[in-house]
Design a protein around this motif. Structure first.
Motif, PDB file in Angstrom:
ATOM      1  N   ALA A  61     -50.861  46.229   5.838  1.00  0.00           N
ATOM      2  CA  ALA A  61     -51.662  46.182   7.061  1.00  0.00           C
ATOM      3  C   ALA A  61     -53.022  46.859   6.917  1.00  0.00           C
ATOM      4  O   ALA A  61     -53.921  46.606   7.731  1.00  0.00           O
ATOM      5  CB  ALA A  61     -50.890  46.832   8.208  1.00  0.00           C
ATOM      6  N   VAL A  62     -53.177  47.703   5.903  1.00  0.00           N
ATOM      7  CA  VAL A  62     -54.434  48.446   5.769  1.00  0.00           C
ATOM      8  C   VAL A  62     -55.180  48.124   4.482  1.00  0.00           C
ATOM      9  O   VAL A  62     -56.286  48.624   4.270  1.00  0.00           O
ATOM     10  CB  VAL A  62     -54.188  49.968   5.853  1.00  0.00           C
ATOM     11  N   LYS A  63     -54.608  47.309   3.627  1.00  0.00           N
ATOM     12  CA  LYS A  63     -55.268  46.966   2.362  1.00  0.00           C
ATOM     13  C   LYS A  63     -56.636  46.344   2.620  1.00  0.00           C
ATOM     14  O   LYS A  63     -56.782  45.473   3.477  1.00  0.00           O
ATOM     15  CB  LYS A  63     -54.403  45.997   1.559  1.00  0.00           C
ATOM     16  N   GLY A  64     -57.612  46.821   1.870  1.00  0.00           N
ATOM     17  CA  GLY A  64     -58.962  46.312   2.025  1.00  0.00           C
ATOM     18  C   GLY A  64     -59.762  47.013   3.105  1.00  0.00           C
ATOM     19  O   GLY A  64     -60.977  46.829   3.194  1.00  0.00           O
ATOM     20  N   ARG A  65     -59.093  47.803   3.942  1.00  0.00           N
ATOM     21  CA  ARG A  65     -59.789  48.525   5.025  1.00  0.00           C
ATOM     22  C   ARG A  65     -59.731  50.037   4.839  1.00  0.00           C
ATOM     23  O   ARG A  65     -60.677  50.737   5.198  1.00  0.00           O
ATOM     24  CB  ARG A  65     -59.163  48.164   6.378  1.00  0.00           C
ATOM     25  N   PHE A  66     -58.639  50.543   4.327  1.00  0.00           N
ATOM     26  CA  PHE A  66     -58.451  51.979   4.143  1.00  0.00           C
ATOM     27  C   PHE A  66     -58.515  52.324   2.668  1.00  0.00           C
ATOM     28  O   PHE A  66     -58.082  51.537   1.807  1.00  0.00           O
ATOM     29  CB  PHE A  66     -57.088  52.415   4.683  1.00  0.00           C
ATOM     30  N   THR A  67     -59.014  53.525   2.374  1.00  0.00           N
ATOM     31  CA  THR A  67     -59.069  54.018   1.000  1.00  0.00           C
ATOM     32  C   THR A  67     -58.584  55.455   0.963  1.00  0.00           C
ATOM     33  O   THR A  67     -59.106  56.304   1.703  1.00  0.00           O
ATOM     34  CB  THR A  67     -60.492  53.946   0.432  1.00  0.00           C
ATOM     35  N   ILE A  68     -57.613  55.735   0.106  1.00  0.00           N
ATOM     36  CA  ILE A  68     -57.134  57.099  -0.082  1.00  0.00           C
ATOM     37  C   ILE A  68     -57.793  57.657  -1.336  1.00  0.00           C
ATOM     38  O   ILE A  68     -57.957  56.951  -2.343  1.00  0.00           O
ATOM     39  CB  ILE A  68     -55.591  57.152  -0.175  1.00  0.00           C
ATOM     40  N   SER A  69     -58.195  58.916  -1.267  1.00  0.00           N
ATOM     41  CA  SER A  69     -58.825  59.563  -2.417  1.00  0.00           C
ATOM     42  C   SER A  69     -58.501  61.044  -2.359  1.00  0.00           C
ATOM     43  O   SER A  69     -57.943  61.540  -1.380  1.00  0.00           O
ATOM     44  CB  SER A  69     -60.333  59.342  -2.415  1.00  0.00           C
ATOM     45  N   ARG A  70     -58.872  61.737  -3.421  1.00  0.00           N
ATOM     46  CA  ARG A  70     -58.578  63.164  -3.454  1.00  0.00           C
ATOM     47  C   ARG A  70     -59.684  63.912  -4.168  1.00  0.00           C
ATOM     48  O   ARG A  70     -60.394  63.355  -5.010  1.00  0.00           O
ATOM     49  CB  ARG A  70     -57.251  63.409  -4.162  1.00  0.00           C
ATOM     50  N   ASP A  71     -59.831  65.175  -3.797  1.00  0.00           N
ATOM     51  CA  ASP A  71     -60.747  66.093  -4.455  1.00  0.00           C
ATOM     52  C   ASP A  71     -59.888  67.215  -5.020  1.00  0.00           C
ATOM     53  O   ASP A  71     -59.441  68.093  -4.276  1.00  0.00           O
ATOM     54  CB  ASP A  71     -61.771  66.618  -3.443  1.00  0.00           C
ATOM     55  N   ASN A  72     -59.646  67.176  -6.322  1.00  0.00           N
ATOM     56  CA  ASN A  72     -58.739  68.154  -6.921  1.00  0.00           C
ATOM     57  C   ASN A  72     -59.289  69.578  -6.816  1.00  0.00           C
ATOM     58  O   ASN A  72     -58.528  70.530  -6.679  1.00  0.00           O
ATOM     59  CB  ASN A  72     -58.481  67.805  -8.384  1.00  0.00           C
ATOM     60  N   ALA A  73     -60.594  69.717  -6.878  1.00  0.00           N
ATOM     61  CA  ALA A  73     -61.196  71.051  -6.813  1.00  0.00           C
ATOM     62  C   ALA A  73     -60.951  71.695  -5.446  1.00  0.00           C
ATOM     63  O   ALA A  73     -60.842  72.920  -5.343  1.00  0.00           O
ATOM     64  CB  ALA A  73     -62.684  70.976  -7.104  1.00  0.00           C
ATOM     65  N   LYS A  74     -60.871  70.861  -4.405  1.00  0.00           N
ATOM     66  CA  LYS A  74     -60.672  71.374  -3.047  1.00  0.00           C
ATOM     67  C   LYS A  74     -59.228  71.213  -2.579  1.00  0.00           C
ATOM     68  O   LYS A  74     -58.902  71.580  -1.447  1.00  0.00           O
ATOM     69  CB  LYS A  74     -61.590  70.637  -2.069  1.00  0.00           C
ATOM     70  N   TYR A  75     -58.370  70.650  -3.435  1.00  0.00           N
ATOM     71  CA  TYR A  75     -56.970  70.406  -3.076  1.00  0.00           C
ATOM     72  C   TYR A  75     -56.885  69.651  -1.757  1.00  0.00           C
ATOM     73  O   TYR A  75     -56.092  69.978  -0.877  1.00  0.00           O
ATOM     74  CB  TYR A  75     -56.195  71.724  -2.980  1.00  0.00           C
ATOM     75  N   THR A  76     -57.713  68.643  -1.648  1.00  0.00           N
ATOM     76  CA  THR A  76     -57.826  67.887  -0.400  1.00  0.00           C
ATOM     77  C   THR A  76     -57.685  66.396  -0.674  1.00  0.00           C
ATOM     78  O   THR A  76     -58.214  65.890  -1.666  1.00  0.00           O
ATOM     79  CB  THR A  76     -59.172  68.159   0.283  1.00  0.00           C
ATOM     80  N   VAL A  77     -56.969  65.730   0.219  1.00  0.00           N
ATOM     81  CA  VAL A  77     -56.811  64.280   0.165  1.00  0.00           C
ATOM     82  C   VAL A  77     -57.485  63.689   1.393  1.00  0.00           C
ATOM     83  O   VAL A  77     -57.405  64.256   2.490  1.00  0.00           O
ATOM     84  CB  VAL A  77     -55.320  63.893   0.126  1.00  0.00           C
ATOM     85  N   TYR A  78     -58.138  62.554   1.192  1.00  0.00           N
ATOM     86  CA  TYR A  78     -58.871  61.901   2.265  1.00  0.00           C
ATOM     87  C   TYR A  78     -58.301  60.504   2.528  1.00  0.00           C
ATOM     88  O   TYR A  78     -57.756  59.860   1.632  1.00  0.00           O
ATOM     89  CB  TYR A  78     -60.341  61.769   1.898  1.00  0.00           C
TER      90      TYR A  78
END
Length: 114
Positions: A61-78
């Motif tokens: 339902a979200v393919k092509g619209r949502f993107t998951i990513s991460r910043d390892n230095a900040k231990y944060t996922v977006y």
């Protein structure tokens, strides 16, 4: 492991939002992190997941619209959410997968108006 989400809010259909999930504590034990959502009266469902190796997976339902990513230095996922639809309205929960079990954030509400 503790997870703190932010970034939810009210947006018009077609708009964008970015959710953030900051992890703290025993982050070395995390194998994967993901976003789930739960609408009123419905079961919690997977939105997107990213492994420690960087592999990603999305709900259809979200393919092509949502993107998951991460910043390892900040231990944060977006979770970048574009082209939002009213049916995306839900409480979004951050999740950390560990051998010892899952950890959940407190949830952040996303409301998409038509």
């Amino acid at each position: 492991v503790q997870l703190v989400e932010s970034g939810g809010g009210l947006v018009q259909a077609g708009g964008s939002l970015r959710l953030s999930c900051a992890a703290s504590g025993s982050i070395w034990s995390i194998n994967a992190m993901g976003w789930y959502r739960q609408a009123p009266g419905k079961q919690r469902e997977l939105v997107a997941i990213i492994t420690s190796g960087g592999s990603t997976n999305y709900a259809d339902a979200v393919k092509g619209r949502f993107t998951i990513s991460r910043d390892n230095a900040k231990y944060t996922v977006y979770l970048q959410m574009n082209s939002l639809k009213p049916e995306d309205t839900s409480v979004y929960y951050c999740n950390a997968e560990r051998v010892a079990g899952r950890v959940w954030g407190q949830g952040t509400l996303v409301t998409v108006s038509s």
